[in-house]
Write an enzyme that holds these catalytic residues in place. Structure first.
Site, PDB file in Angstrom:
ATOM      1  N   CYS A   1       0.811  -1.222   0.000  1.00 59.09           N
ATOM      2  CA  CYS A   1       0.000   0.000   0.000  1.00 59.09           C
ATOM      3  C   CYS A   1       0.847   1.275   0.000  1.00 59.09           C
ATOM      4  CB  CYS A   1      -0.936  -0.005   1.198  1.00 59.09           C
ATOM      5  SG  CYS A   1      -0.133  -0.372   2.751  1.00 59.09           S
TER       6      CYS A   1
ATOM      7  N   HIS B   1      -2.641   6.418   4.504  1.00 56.78           N
ATOM      8  CA  HIS B   1      -1.205   6.547   4.788  1.00 56.78           C
ATOM      9  C   HIS B   1      -0.692   7.846   4.146  1.00 56.78           C
ATOM     10  CE1 HIS B   1      -1.387   2.619   6.348  1.00 56.78           C
ATOM     11  NE2 HIS B   1      -0.625   1.946   5.499  1.00 56.78           N
TER      12      HIS B   1
HETATM   13  N1  HSE Z   1       1.915  -3.092   5.533  1.00 53.56           N
HETATM   14  C1  HSE Z   1       0.997  -1.993   5.515  1.00 53.56           C
HETATM   15  C2  HSE Z   1       0.827  -1.417   6.877  1.00 53.56           C
HETATM   16  C3  HSE Z   1      -0.325  -2.454   5.006  1.00 53.56           C
HETATM   17  O1  HSE Z   1       1.084  -2.136   7.847  1.00 53.56           O
HETATM   18  O2  HSE Z   1       0.426  -0.278   7.010  1.00 53.56           O
HETATM   19  C4  HSE Z   1      -0.495  -2.350   3.534  1.00 53.56           C
HETATM   20  O3  HSE Z   1       0.526  -2.980   2.801  1.00 53.56           O
END
Ligand code: HSE
Length: 329
Positions: free
Chosen positions: A125, A238
């Site tokens: 992501c 994010h």
């Molecule tokens: N690994 C990512 C996280 C989630 O922990 O935010 C999406 O790949």
């Protein structure tokens, strides 16, 4: 076309259903699978209810399978599904760096999807959100080095991550001890510079995914990338601060203009009006917000920017459905 979702009851599965409701993907039948724990429940899709079945140990009779049940399920079963004739669009990291498996973001390398041998990988992501913003800049100015600092929401760790933020905040405010389980430390009123396992080089796996996957998607093995990935107490979306060294100098105005034309991107960049990318505004959006564009004080002709994107949408479900649409073009 028979379409299946494996992991239909999880956070990404939920988003897959809502993206499919709005997509142009044509399918005649939708099959939903999950672990025995949530199988038997029903999920709404358009005006009907579909019963969730237990993910079978063997083949699934579907043409396209959107898999989001985690790496161990994908690793064991995606090759079986593919051998049975399905195209698996896999959201886990199990096959992303496999040379035979294309790693696809349709705004960047749609043609790679057509080279599949049964499995297509959906990127991490954090990688996907930044990549849609960086690709037009890379094409125009050539990114030589990129330094990332990320601010990742608790839902990146699934629904249990969000629960831990909400229940932990309540515990904190009511004077109880906050006991972490999903995260390494209490997340309310804190941040944690640790996402996924530490590697021998001192970086975490989440940080190295940004390095490895961006290079593969851009077809740029020489690209120098460094990343610090941080979990913060937000629920969704994010964000990433990114510094770029470029082959050819760019001004912030040139970059802004280029990004305004770019698919998958919304320029939100008017600091005087207090407009910049934020999880509050990027959550639920298909486009990744890009702003705070400014000339780098470190790299001459380079850029600093800030992005915020819904990691369950462009960072997962939306990108997967767009890959399926690409196959149907
Ligand atoms: N690994 C990512 C996280 C989630 O922990 O935010 C999406 O790949």
């Amino acid at each position: 076309m028979r379409l299946a979702i494996v992991g239909a009851t999880g956070a990404v599965g939920h988003e897959l259903l809502s993206v499919l409701e709005r997509s142009t993907l044509h399918f005649d039948e939708l099959l939903l699978y999950a672990s025995p724990r949530s199988a038997g429940s029903t999920l709404s899709f358009q005006d009907r209810k579909i019963t969730v079945q237990v993910t079978p140990e063997g083949a699934i009779d579907a043409d396209v399978i959107l898999a989001s049940a985690g790496g161990s399920v994908s690793k064991a079963l995606a090759p079986v599904w593919a051998a049975n004739g399905a195209v698996v669009i896999d959201n886990s990291s199990a096959f992303r760096m496999d040379e035979r498996v294309p790693l696809v973001i349709p705004e960047i390398n749609p043609q790679a999807a057509l080279t599949h041998q049964g499995i297509i990988a959906n990127p991490n992501c954090t990688t996907a959100i930044a990549a849609v913003a960086l690709w037009p800049l890379h094409q125009a100015f050539g990114i030589r080095r990129a330094i990332f600092s990320t601010y990742q929401a608790t839902s990146g760790a699934g629904a249990k991550g969000m629960d831990e933020l909400l229940s932990g905040t309540k515990d904190f405010l009511e004077g109880r001890k906050v006991t972490p389980s999903t995260f390494a430390h209490p997340i309310p009123f804190n941040l944690i510079p640790h996402i996924d396992a530490f590697q021998d080089n001192g970086y975490t796996k989440e940080e190295m995914k940004v390095v490895w996957e961006t290079r593969k998607i851009f077809g740029a093995p020489e690209l120098r990338i460094s990343c610090t990935a941080v979990r913060i107490p937000t629920l969704r979306a994010h964000s990433e601060a990114i510094t770029l060294e470029l082959e050819r100098p760019a001004t912030p105005d040139e970059a802004r203009e280029l990004l305004r034309q770019a698919p998958g991107v919304e320029v939100v960049d008017d600091p005087n009006a207090r407009r910049y990318p934020m999880p509050l505004t990027s959550s639920g959006k298909y486009d990744v917000e890009v702003g705070r564009l400014r000339a780098s004080l470190v790299f001459d002709g380079g850029l600093d920017l800030f992005v915020s994107g819904d990691q369950l949408l462009k960072g997962a479900a939306l990108n997967a459905v767009q890959i399926a649409e690409e196959l149907q073009r």
